[in-house]
Design an enzyme around this catalytic site. Structure first.
Site, PDB file in Angstrom:
ATOM      1  CG  HIS A 224       6.290  -3.258   6.879  1.00 47.37           C
ATOM      2  ND1 HIS A 224       5.562  -4.345   7.310  1.00 47.37           N
ATOM      3  CD2 HIS A 224       5.607  -2.726   5.825  1.00 47.37           C
ATOM      4  CE1 HIS A 224       4.479  -4.476   6.561  1.00 47.37           C
ATOM      5  NE2 HIS A 224       4.482  -3.518   5.655  1.00 47.37           N
TER       6      HIS A 224
ATOM      7  CD1 TRP B 231      -3.115   1.196   0.768  1.00 44.11           C
ATOM      8  CD2 TRP B 231      -1.642   2.427   1.909  1.00 44.11           C
ATOM      9  NE1 TRP B 231      -3.687   2.419   1.009  1.00 44.11           N
ATOM     10  CE2 TRP B 231      -2.805   3.197   1.709  1.00 44.11           C
ATOM     11  CE3 TRP B 231      -0.562   2.982   2.597  1.00 44.11           C
ATOM     12  CZ2 TRP B 231      -2.927   4.500   2.183  1.00 44.11           C
ATOM     13  CZ3 TRP B 231      -0.672   4.289   3.071  1.00 44.11           C
ATOM     14  CH2 TRP B 231      -1.848   5.029   2.867  1.00 44.11           C
TER      15      TRP B 231
ATOM     16  CG  PHE C 162       2.520   4.042   5.333  1.00 41.22           C
ATOM     17  CD1 PHE C 162       2.054   3.266   6.374  1.00 41.22           C
ATOM     18  CD2 PHE C 162       2.780   3.436   4.114  1.00 41.22           C
ATOM     19  CE1 PHE C 162       1.841   1.902   6.212  1.00 41.22           C
ATOM     20  CE2 PHE C 162       2.566   2.084   3.935  1.00 41.22           C
ATOM     21  CZ  PHE C 162       2.102   1.307   4.990  1.00 41.22           C
TER      22      PHE C 162
ATOM     23  CG  LEU D 155       4.490   4.585  10.952  1.00 45.01           C
ATOM     24  CD1 LEU D 155       2.985   4.524  10.734  1.00 45.01           C
ATOM     25  CD2 LEU D 155       4.826   4.228  12.395  1.00 45.01           C
ATOM     26  CD  GLN D 156       5.902   1.202   4.054  1.00 46.79           C
ATOM     27  OE1 GLN D 156       5.852   0.221   3.329  1.00 46.79           O
ATOM     28  NE2 GLN D 156       5.777   2.424   3.584  1.00 46.79           N
TER      29      GLN D 156
ATOM     30  CB  SER E 142       2.875  -4.910   2.919  1.00 42.16           C
ATOM     31  OG  SER E 142       2.186  -4.280   3.968  1.00 42.16           O
TER      32      SER E 142
ATOM     33  CG  ASP F 115       6.969  -5.650  10.031  1.00 41.55           C
ATOM     34  OD1 ASP F 115       6.362  -4.595  10.273  1.00 41.55           O
ATOM     35  OD2 ASP F 115       6.804  -6.309   8.981  1.00 41.55           O
TER      36      ASP F 115
END
Length: 263
Positions: free
Chosen positions: A243, A29, A151, A154-155, A89, A215
């Site tokens: 991640h 995503w 995002f 975060l990954q 993912s 992750d």
């Protein structure tokens, strides 16, 4: 994107399982096909890598309605008639759905940082909360660019090469015009609503589950669950990776993929 194959491998009997040279890579995503550039290069010349944009990303039109089934059907139509699949993912959920719906097309699948269920629910603690996903959706509607950048952070979070991973993810995002709003909104809806736990037993292809032990989005326990519940699965943990372990550990990831697909 396609890479040239090895002529010696092409000369073998094409009916042999390990002669399947086409590998389809499915991104996650908010990302795009460009994220696979380095790992696809590592696979050449022993494989032909196909890295399509998911519907609504890059030049690929969005599917209507934007559902997991719609994404899967669109990817299957453009893919080789027989191939291996790598899903990261959200792309991992697409890979699982594709393997289930078209076992004659999908030979083997590799799942990277994947989960059968992204949202926490009764009996499933290995996920982020539904409230967190809803908050992320609201933030996306208010500020798309900033939310996507957060995002990306975060990954990369927790990875021993976090700075490098974040730069690669930003470069992949900048390589195209960005996902359409319906792809982002529809993708979040899929992540929030999809629960594939009951479907796992019907997937009979060999599977390799690859997960980073750091992750922060999909807990390691989700990968462990996949490796236990799938019919024929093995589990590879990449230490120090977050991640996007294929970005921080490209050599380890590509070597494992080649060994798995060559069996």
């Amino acid at each position: 994107m396609a890479l040239p194959g090895n002529t010696e491998r092409e000369a073998r009997n094409p009916k042999q399982k390990n002669d399947i040279r086409d590998v389809v890579f499915l991104h996650g995503w908010g990302s795009g096909a460009a994220v696979w550039g380095e790992i696809a290069a590592h696979l050449a010349p022993r494989a032909v890598a196909h890295a399509p944009d998911l519907p609504g990303y890059g030049a690929a039109p969005a599917c209507v309605p934007y559902t997991l089934e719609g994404i899967t059907a669109a990817v299957a139509r453009s893919a080789p008639p027989l191939c291996h699949v790598v899903g990261w993912s959200l792309g991992g959920q697409v890979a699982l759905a594709w393997a289930r719906s078209a076992p004659q097309q999908v030979a083997r699948i590799a799942l990277i940082a994947a989960t059968p269920c992204f949202a926490r629910r009764a009996g499933w603690p290995h996920a982020i909360t539904a409230e967190a996903l809803a908050g992320f959706s609201r933030a996306l509607a208010a500020e798309r660019g900033g939310t996507l950048q957060r995002f990306i952070s975060l990954q990369a979070q927790g990875d021993e090469k976090a700075g490098q991973v974040a730069r690669q993810l930003r470069a992949a995002y900048a390589a195209h015009e960005g996902p359409a709003p319906e792809a982002l909104e529809g993708g979040l809806r899929i992540l929030s609503e999809t629960d594939m736990r009951d479907a796992l037993s019907s997937i009979r292809q060999p599977v390799m589950v690859v997960h980073g032990d750091r992750d922060s989005l999909v807990p390691l326990a989700a990968g462990e669950y996949l490796s236990r519940r799938l019919f024929d699965a093995r589990f590879l943990v990449l230490r120090g990776a977050g991640h996007a372990p294929f970005l921080s550990k490209p050599e380890e990831t590509s070597a494992a993929l080649l060994e798995f697909f060559d069996e």
